[in-house]
Design a protein around this motif. Structure first.
Motif, PDB file in Angstrom:
ATOM      1  N   LYS A 255       0.842  -1.205   0.000  1.00 37.50           N
ATOM      2  CA  LYS A 255       0.000   0.000   0.000  1.00 37.50           C
ATOM      3  C   LYS A 255       0.874   1.250   0.000  1.00 37.50           C
ATOM      4  N   THR A 256       0.268   2.340  -0.387  1.00 35.56           N
ATOM      5  CA  THR A 256       1.007   3.612  -0.417  1.00 35.56           C
ATOM      6  C   THR A 256       0.443   4.526   0.660  1.00 35.56           C
ATOM      7  N   VAL A 257       1.343   5.095   1.420  1.00 32.77           N
ATOM      8  CA  VAL A 257       0.942   5.974   2.522  1.00 32.77           C
ATOM      9  C   VAL A 257       1.528   7.359   2.265  1.00 32.77           C
ATOM     10  N   ALA A 258       0.660   8.351   2.232  1.00 32.11           N
ATOM     11  CA  ALA A 258       1.119   9.724   1.976  1.00 32.11           C
ATOM     12  C   ALA A 258       1.290  10.473   3.298  1.00 32.11           C
ATOM     13  N   PHE A 259       2.225  11.391   3.338  1.00 37.74           N
ATOM     14  CA  PHE A 259       2.458  12.160   4.565  1.00 37.74           C
ATOM     15  C   PHE A 259       2.780  13.614   4.263  1.00 37.74           C
ATOM     16  N   LYS A 260       2.375  14.472   5.233  1.00 40.33           N
ATOM     17  CA  LYS A 260       2.819  15.877   5.158  1.00 40.33           C
ATOM     18  C   LYS A 260       4.197  15.989   5.788  1.00 40.33           C
ATOM     19  N   ASN A 261       4.367  15.282   6.922  1.00 43.25           N
ATOM     20  CA  ASN A 261       5.664  15.234   7.613  1.00 43.25           C
ATOM     21  C   ASN A 261       6.009  13.771   7.870  1.00 43.25           C
ATOM     22  N   ALA A 262       7.291  13.437   7.748  1.00 50.89           N
ATOM     23  CA  ALA A 262       7.721  12.080   8.125  1.00 50.89           C
ATOM     24  C   ALA A 262       8.797  12.190   9.191  1.00 50.89           C
ATOM     25  N   ILE A 263       8.807  11.207  10.087  1.00 48.62           N
ATOM     26  CA  ILE A 263       9.878  11.117  11.096  1.00 48.62           C
ATOM     27  C   ILE A 263      10.537   9.755  10.918  1.00 48.62           C
ATOM     28  N   ILE A 264      11.802   9.789  10.538  1.00 50.34           N
ATOM     29  CA  ILE A 264      12.524   8.520  10.324  1.00 50.34           C
ATOM     30  C   ILE A 264      13.086   8.054  11.663  1.00 50.34           C
ATOM     31  N   ALA A 265      12.633   6.880  12.092  1.00 57.11           N
ATOM     32  CA  ALA A 265      13.102   6.321  13.370  1.00 57.11           C
ATOM     33  C   ALA A 265      13.402   4.846  13.156  1.00 57.11           C
ATOM     34  N   ALA A 266      14.157   4.578  12.078  1.00 55.85           N
ATOM     35  CA  ALA A 266      14.355   3.182  11.641  1.00 55.85           C
ATOM     36  C   ALA A 266      15.512   2.493  12.350  1.00 55.85           C
ATOM     37  N   GLY A 267      16.164   3.184  13.298  1.00 55.37           N
ATOM     38  CA  GLY A 267      17.088   2.516  14.212  1.00 55.37           C
ATOM     39  C   GLY A 267      18.365   1.974  13.612  1.00 55.37           C
ATOM     40  N   SER A 268      18.843   0.923  14.248  1.00 56.27           N
ATOM     41  CA  SER A 268      20.150   0.364  13.890  1.00 56.27           C
ATOM     42  C   SER A 268      20.101  -1.158  13.964  1.00 56.27           C
ATOM     43  N   ARG A 269      21.155  -1.783  13.472  1.00 55.88           N
ATOM     44  CA  ARG A 269      21.252  -3.251  13.536  1.00 55.88           C
ATOM     45  C   ARG A 269      22.655  -3.622  13.999  1.00 55.88           C
ATOM     46  N   ASP A 419      19.554  18.644  11.946  1.00 54.07           N
ATOM     47  CA  ASP A 419      19.929  19.840  12.696  1.00 54.07           C
ATOM     48  C   ASP A 419      19.350  19.730  14.107  1.00 54.07           C
ATOM     49  N   LYS A 420      19.418  20.797  14.850  1.00 52.32           N
ATOM     50  CA  LYS A 420      19.002  20.726  16.259  1.00 52.32           C
ATOM     51  C   LYS A 420      17.484  20.579  16.413  1.00 52.32           C
ATOM     52  N   GLN A 421      16.766  20.760  15.300  1.00 56.92           N
ATOM     53  CA  GLN A 421      15.312  20.520  15.336  1.00 56.92           C
ATOM     54  C   GLN A 421      14.977  19.130  14.831  1.00 56.92           C
ATOM     55  N   GLN A 422      15.979  18.310  14.623  1.00 54.74           N
ATOM     56  CA  GLN A 422      15.851  16.931  14.107  1.00 54.74           C
ATOM     57  C   GLN A 422      15.449  16.887  12.643  1.00 54.74           C
ATOM     58  N   ARG A 423      15.577  18.025  11.932  1.00 47.40           N
ATOM     59  CA  ARG A 423      15.233  18.066  10.510  1.00 47.40           C
ATOM     60  C   ARG A 423      16.371  17.509   9.676  1.00 47.40           C
ATOM     61  N   THR A 424      16.040  16.704   8.669  1.00 50.81           N
ATOM     62  CA  THR A 424      17.042  16.278   7.700  1.00 50.81           C
ATOM     63  C   THR A 424      17.238  17.433   6.711  1.00 50.81           C
ATOM     64  N   ASN A 425      17.949  17.170   5.630  1.00 49.85           N
ATOM     65  CA  ASN A 425      18.106  18.219   4.617  1.00 49.85           C
ATOM     66  C   ASN A 425      16.795  18.499   3.885  1.00 49.85           C
ATOM     67  N   VAL A 426      15.799  17.606   4.035  1.00 52.68           N
ATOM     68  CA  VAL A 426      14.456  17.857   3.478  1.00 52.68           C
ATOM     69  C   VAL A 426      13.595  18.359   4.640  1.00 52.68           C
ATOM     70  N   PRO A 427      13.179  19.617   4.607  1.00 53.00           N
ATOM     71  CA  PRO A 427      12.645  20.264   5.817  1.00 53.00           C
ATOM     72  C   PRO A 427      11.447  19.584   6.479  1.00 53.00           C
ATOM     73  N   HIS A 428      10.594  18.876   5.715  1.00 60.68           N
ATOM     74  CA  HIS A 428       9.436  18.248   6.372  1.00 60.68           C
ATOM     75  C   HIS A 428       9.718  16.779   6.734  1.00 60.68           C
ATOM     76  N   ILE A 429      10.962  16.364   6.580  1.00 61.50           N
ATOM     77  CA  ILE A 429      11.318  14.990   6.970  1.00 61.50           C
ATOM     78  C   ILE A 429      12.356  15.073   8.095  1.00 61.50           C
ATOM     79  N   TYR A 430      12.022  14.469   9.220  1.00 65.46           N
ATOM     80  CA  TYR A 430      12.860  14.502  10.424  1.00 65.46           C
ATOM     81  C   TYR A 430      13.492  13.132  10.623  1.00 65.46           C
ATOM     82  N   ALA A 431      14.525  13.065  11.440  1.00 63.82           N
ATOM     83  CA  ALA A 431      15.102  11.757  11.797  1.00 63.82           C
ATOM     84  C   ALA A 431      15.534  11.800  13.257  1.00 63.82           C
ATOM     85  N   ILE A 432      15.415  10.655  13.911  1.00 66.37           N
ATOM     86  CA  ILE A 432      15.668  10.591  15.362  1.00 66.37           C
ATOM     87  C   ILE A 432      16.252   9.227  15.737  1.00 66.37           C
ATOM     88  N   GLY A 433      16.853   9.176  16.910  1.00 61.80           N
ATOM     89  CA  GLY A 433      17.279   7.892  17.475  1.00 61.80           C
ATOM     90  C   GLY A 433      18.613   7.411  16.937  1.00 61.80           C
TER      91      GLY A 433
END
Ligand code: FAD
Length: 593
Positions: A255-269, A419-433
């Motif tokens: 399925k396809t899921v659309a988003f206005k904002n995404a938060i990447i929290a895909a962790g580590s292995r 950056d310090k707001q957890q924004r990636t280089n794409v402003p509406h996509i964040y990453a954490i963890g």
């Protein structure tokens, strides 16, 4: 006089390295070779020296930023007569920017013209502690939110195969060890009978309780949990391949899921070592937590927290341990005086602690796993083990999620810069963890998740924690935060320290566990607390007070004059502060200077 940019020189091919300390501030005069910043890779820390002398006019970086070769650290005004080095480029005026520094190349986002099956204000990729915290916080802000998670339960590594199951097993091990101490008080128990299946069942029950609770909280907040493997297909869409069962087996439905904002929290292995063969007797932390049996002889490759915690469990259950570590000490990061107390109490578990030693060969034979070592304390012959735990670090999942399709820059190693707001280089996509960098700890992921969610809701939130504590939940526990003595020495930070030995703590003595101590570290100039360490039972539960003191800018008087309950282990923090003030009445009189 010329303005000169001082940049990061060749740092051995490392990219996007964490800045863990900035040694200069505007107005400082730096000489050639003075330390400007300290960098930390997953292997080592390194100081970056000044290549030209001058007065610092602008500091371009902060602790927590990432930097690569060529990145500008400071702008200095060269002292008269000081010729700038060839590579130092003069700049007209200091520039300030809030944009993230994209040391990793930013790819062109793909376009997606299809229709979406569902649409959200916020979609969080990954249901670990970072991911579910971010999703719940976003929902609490009134945003329509979904989490995409490939596994059947929320909780990620931490709840399913990390923090929680390891602590469930460590709790049992600690009780077994604790009752042994009672023999000295005249209370003797028989040797424990261990039903390994029941113990594993207890651990599973703990996980189930917590992951079930998360599912309930997601429902209560109307956060949709979408089960499947997600990949970005554009800067506003994920494609989700539905998964089933206990693992991440795909059903073929998408399925396809659309988003206005995404938060990447895909962790580590887990990091796999290339020379290690596949064999059921060779496990990573996840395999060790499965607790299939108790080996007679076990090797831990990597003397970090995860390896030592699992080693504690297996040793208490009956295994003899060897540990091999490339560095010159176990539990890197903590001050050696803390580790020494743990090591003295735990030496009985180990046949061989091999420091400054490399594992160079692993061979699976019928009668065991044979391991060859090279280094200071390496045995000349290959050693035979019944179980080998590989605990040599973790790597981020940034290269596995199709980030390029969204235009999100990922480093070669798989980290995503923010950056310090957890924004990636794409402003509406964040990453954490874990995916954004060290330290890979659940409490850091949770805080970053909250920051990202608030920003999705239009607030201006920043990750500006001064310190992130570390804890080894061994026996005794070792906990530390902020500036350690090692960091102070390395970076030339002038400190004063005060130590309260638990040999003078009523509670520790009553508990029969007075081997530990509490140490506070103060900035010698300002008198403010900047670090601390505790070794002893429940050290991890107590370090939070020192974290708070650092965040609040406390000095010794603030801490020492705070009334702590008596008799507790926690009052050792107040007493350590009294030691700093020279007014501790729980110790012999301090010599007058
Ligand atoms: P994770 O917990 O890794 O979660 C990421 C989630 O994303 C996973 O559930 C994964 O399935 C999902 N995912 C990834 N890619 C996709 C995809 N493409 N599609 C769908 N889903 C995807 N930290 C502490 O603070 N304290 C401890 O005591 C502690 N003990 C630990 C013990 C062990 C044995 C281990 C291994 C780790 C421990 N940690 C501890 C570290 C802690 O577990 C991690 O720092 C934490 O889990 C990171 O959280 P996260 O949200 O960034 O990612």
């Amino acid at each position: 006089m010329a303005l000169i940019e001082l940049k990061v020189p060749d740092i051995g091919g490392h990219d996007n390295v964490d800045i863990i300390d900035v040694a200069v501030k505007v107005g400082d005069t730096v000489a050639v070779d003075d330390t400007l910043i300290t960098l930390e890779t997953d292997k080592a820390t390194m100081d970056v020296p000044a290549e030209s002398a001058g007065v610092v006019k602008e500091v371009k970086v902060a602790v927590g930023d990432k930097i690569s070769e060529g990145g500008v650290i400071v702008v200095v005004e060269a002292a008269a007569g000081d010729a700038p080095k060839a590579e130092a480029a003069p700049v007209a005026a200091p520039a300030t920017t809030e944009a993230p520094k994209a040391a990793a190349a930013a790819p062109q986002a793909a376009s997606f013209a299809g229709s979406a099956d569902a649409e959200y204000d916020v979609v969080v990729l990954g249901g670990g502690p970072g991911g579910y915290s971010a999703a719940f916080a976003a929902a609490d802000q009134g945003l329509k939110t979904a989490i995409i998670e490939r596994y059947a339960t929320l909780g990620g590594v931490c709840l399913n195969v990390g923090c929680i199951p390891s602590k469930a097993l460590l709790h049992n091990a600690a009780v077994i060890d604790e009752v042994k101490h009672l023999a000295a008080n005249g209370i003797k128990f028989a040797e424990p009978e261990i039903d390994i299946d029941m113990l594993r069942g207890y651990k599973e029950k703990v996980i189930g309780k917590l992951t079930g609770g998360l599912a309930g909280m997601a429902k209560a907040r109307k956060v949709d949990v979408i089960r499947g493997n997600a990949q970005f297909v554009s800067a506003n869409h994920f494609e989700v391949a539905e998964t089933t069962g206990t693992g991440s087996e795909e059903t073929g439905n998408k399925k396809t899921v659309a988003f206005k904002n995404a938060i990447i929290a895909a962790g580590s292995r887990v990091t796999k070592l290339p020379f290690i063969p596949e064999d059921p007797r060779i496990v990573d932390s996840t395999g060790a937590l499965e607790l299939k049996g108790v080996p007679e002889k076990m090797l831990i490759i990597g003397g970090g927290i995860i390896g030592l915690e699992m080693g504690t469990v297996y040793s208490t259950l009956g295994a003899r341990l060897d540990v091999v570590e490339m560095m010159d000490g176990l539990m890197q990061g903590a001050d050696r005086d803390l580790v020494k107390v743990w090591q003295k109490m735990n030496e009985y578990r180990f046949d061989n602690i091999m420091l400054n030693t490399k594992t160079v060969g692993v061979e699976a034979k019928e009668d065991g796993i044979y391991v060859t070592f090279e280094g200071a304390k390496a045995p000349t012959e290959p050693q035979r083990y019944d179980l080998v735990l590989v605990a040599a670090g973790r790597q981020p999942n940034g290269l596995l999620i199709g980030a390029d399709k969204a235009g999100v820059a990922v480093t070669e190693r798989g980290f995503i810069e923010v950056d310090k707001q957890q924004r990636t280089n794409v402003p509406h996509i964040y990453a954490i963890g874990d995916i954004v960098g060290q330290p890979m700890l659940a409490h850091k992921a949770v805080h970053e998740g909250h920051v990202a969610a608030e920003n999705c809701a239009g607030h201006k939130a920043f990750f500006d924690a001064r310190v992130i504590p570390g804890v080894a939940y061994t026996d005794p526990e070792v906990a530390w935060v902020g500036v350690t003595e090692e960091i102070a020495k390395r970076d030339g930070i002038k400190i004063t320290k005060s130590v309260f030995p638990w040999a003078a703590s009523g509670r520790a003595i009553a508990n029969g566990r007075d081997e530990g101590f509490t140490k506070l570290i103060f900035d010698a100039e300002t008198g403010l607390i900047i670090g601390g360490g505790i070794v002893g039972t429940h050290a991890g539960d107590m370090i939070g007070e020192i974290c708070l003191a650092i965040e609040m800018g406390c000095d010794a008087e603030d801490i020492g004059k705070t009334i702590h309950p008596h008799p507790t282990l926690g009052e050792s923090i107040g007493m350590a502060a009294e030691v700093a003030l020279g007014v501790c009445t729980d110790l012999p009189p301090m010599r007058k200077k």
